[in-house]
Motif scaffolding. Sequence first.
Motif, short mmCIF file in Angstrom:
data_model
loop_
_atom_site.label_atom_id
_atom_site.label_comp_id
_atom_site.label_asym_id
_atom_site.label_seq_id
_atom_site.Cartn_x
_atom_site.Cartn_y
_atom_site.Cartn_z
N ALA A 1 0.83 -1.21 0.00
CA ALA A 1 0.00 0.00 0.00
C ALA A 1 0.86 1.25 0.00
CB ALA A 1 -0.93 -0.01 1.21
N VAL A 2 1.98 1.23 0.71
CA VAL A 2 2.88 2.39 0.73
C VAL A 2 3.50 2.60 -0.64
CG1 VAL A 2 5.00 3.31 1.71
CG2 VAL A 2 3.34 2.21 3.19
N ILE A 3 3.93 1.49 -1.28
CA ILE A 3 4.55 1.60 -2.61
C ILE A 3 3.56 2.19 -3.61
CG2 ILE A 3 5.49 0.27 -4.53
CD1 ILE A 3 6.66 -1.66 -2.45
N LEU A 4 2.29 1.76 -3.53
CA LEU A 4 1.28 2.31 -4.43
C LEU A 4 0.90 3.74 -4.08
CD1 LEU A 4 -1.18 -0.70 -4.90
CD2 LEU A 4 0.65 0.06 -6.43
N GLY A 5 1.21 4.16 -2.86
CA GLY A 5 0.89 5.52 -2.45
C GLY A 5 -0.54 5.72 -2.03
N THR A 6 -1.28 4.64 -1.76
CA THR A 6 -2.69 4.80 -1.38
C THR A 6 -2.82 5.24 0.07
OG1 THR A 6 -2.84 2.47 -0.77
CG2 THR A 6 -3.38 3.06 -3.04
N GLY A 7 -2.06 4.61 0.96
CA GLY A 7 -2.09 4.99 2.37
C GLY A 7 -3.37 4.60 3.09
N GLU A 8 -4.24 3.85 2.47
CA GLU A 8 -5.51 3.51 3.11
C GLU A 8 -5.42 2.28 4.01
OE1 GLU A 8 -8.37 3.05 0.06
OE2 GLU A 8 -8.22 5.11 -0.67
N HIS A 9 -4.55 1.38 3.67
CA HIS A 9 -4.46 0.11 4.43
C HIS A 9 -3.01 -0.12 4.85
CE1 HIS A 9 -8.57 -0.70 3.21
NE2 HIS A 9 -8.21 -0.49 1.95
N VAL A 10 -2.56 0.64 5.82
CA VAL A 10 -1.21 0.53 6.36
C VAL A 10 -1.33 0.17 7.83
CG1 VAL A 10 0.94 1.73 6.83
CG2 VAL A 10 -0.30 2.19 4.71
N TYR A 11 -0.78 -0.99 8.20
CA TYR A 11 -0.96 -1.50 9.56
C TYR A 11 0.38 -1.89 10.20
CZ TYR A 11 -5.67 -1.96 7.66
OH TYR A 11 -6.87 -1.71 7.06
N PHE A 12 1.38 -1.05 9.99
CA PHE A 12 2.69 -1.37 10.56
C PHE A 12 2.65 -1.40 12.09
CE2 PHE A 12 4.03 0.63 6.44
CZ PHE A 12 4.53 -0.54 5.88
N GLU A 13 1.85 -0.51 12.69
CA GLU A 13 1.77 -0.49 14.15
C GLU A 13 1.19 -1.80 14.68
OE1 GLU A 13 -2.17 0.68 12.64
OE2 GLU A 13 -0.10 1.24 12.14
#
Length: 310
Positions: free
Chosen positions: A282-294
């Motif tokens: 999701a980060v590579i695509l730049g969407t930022g909607e589904h990022v769950y690193f935490e």
Amino acid sequence: MALASDSQGPASSAAHTRCFHCGLDVPDGARYPVTFEGREEPTCCPGCQAVAGAIIEHGLGAYYHHRDAAPAESGHPLIPEELRELELFDHPGVQQQFVASAGDGGNRREAALMLEGITCAACVWLNERHVQALPGVESFRVNYSTHRAQVVWDPERIALSDILKAIRDIGYHAHPYDPGTREQAIARERGLALRRIAVAALGMMQVMMLAVALWLGAEDTEHEDLLQFMRWVAAALTTPVVLYSAIPFYQSAWRDLRHWQLGMDVPVSLAIIVTYLASLYAVILGTGEHVYFESVVMFVFFLLTSRYLE
């Protein structure tokens, strides 16, 4: 016990001396000493030096007091180090230190072993099931809290080294039980676990701070570049946690899958890897909607901490 370098030097004397391990003549110019009971003893080759060193390092030097007058088998030809060490435990002189009769008047033998690599009850179950399936093994029980195993076997049907090899085959290590060795193994495992927890804790604190900022700024379209940069930083901070702190879960899961078992570390490893890769995508695509690193770093930290406390 200190082993000298394998490099050759001048012969200590003109006369031939006997190899401390196998009894053969030590060739001129060969210098492969071992230290036994405070004395430096000569061996004839790197193979005998390694075998003698393995015996002494395992606290089984009494073998050289109890062995037969006949010379021991030479270190030639060389075989893999681990295999050589395991086969040493089949020698009667070595077994006098930790093997006893099972007490029923028969030929059965009993020994206490120390298992390294035990992380959960599933590990105990796997080892017990695997070893008890070996022909000649009559009983094998593992204490989860102490990692101590008690094995009873028929030496006419199976050798002790074959039992130890079977344990190695499923990714664990076993050696004769010794309180000092056990404490060293526990201290070594505890130190490594604390380092993994420390990396996970540091990653969790940093990633959580970034996650709060990303949550609060989710609707801020004017600073999307800054938010994207923060996602990349979160990905970078999560990577050491996934690639280092979570290694015990991957190792345990791989052991289970190799033997067609589904232990609890299989879904744990799957959750860590899938969530991390999906967030990174999701980060590579730049969407930022589904990022769950935490979620990844918190999951690893709390699991490692709970296992350490357990």
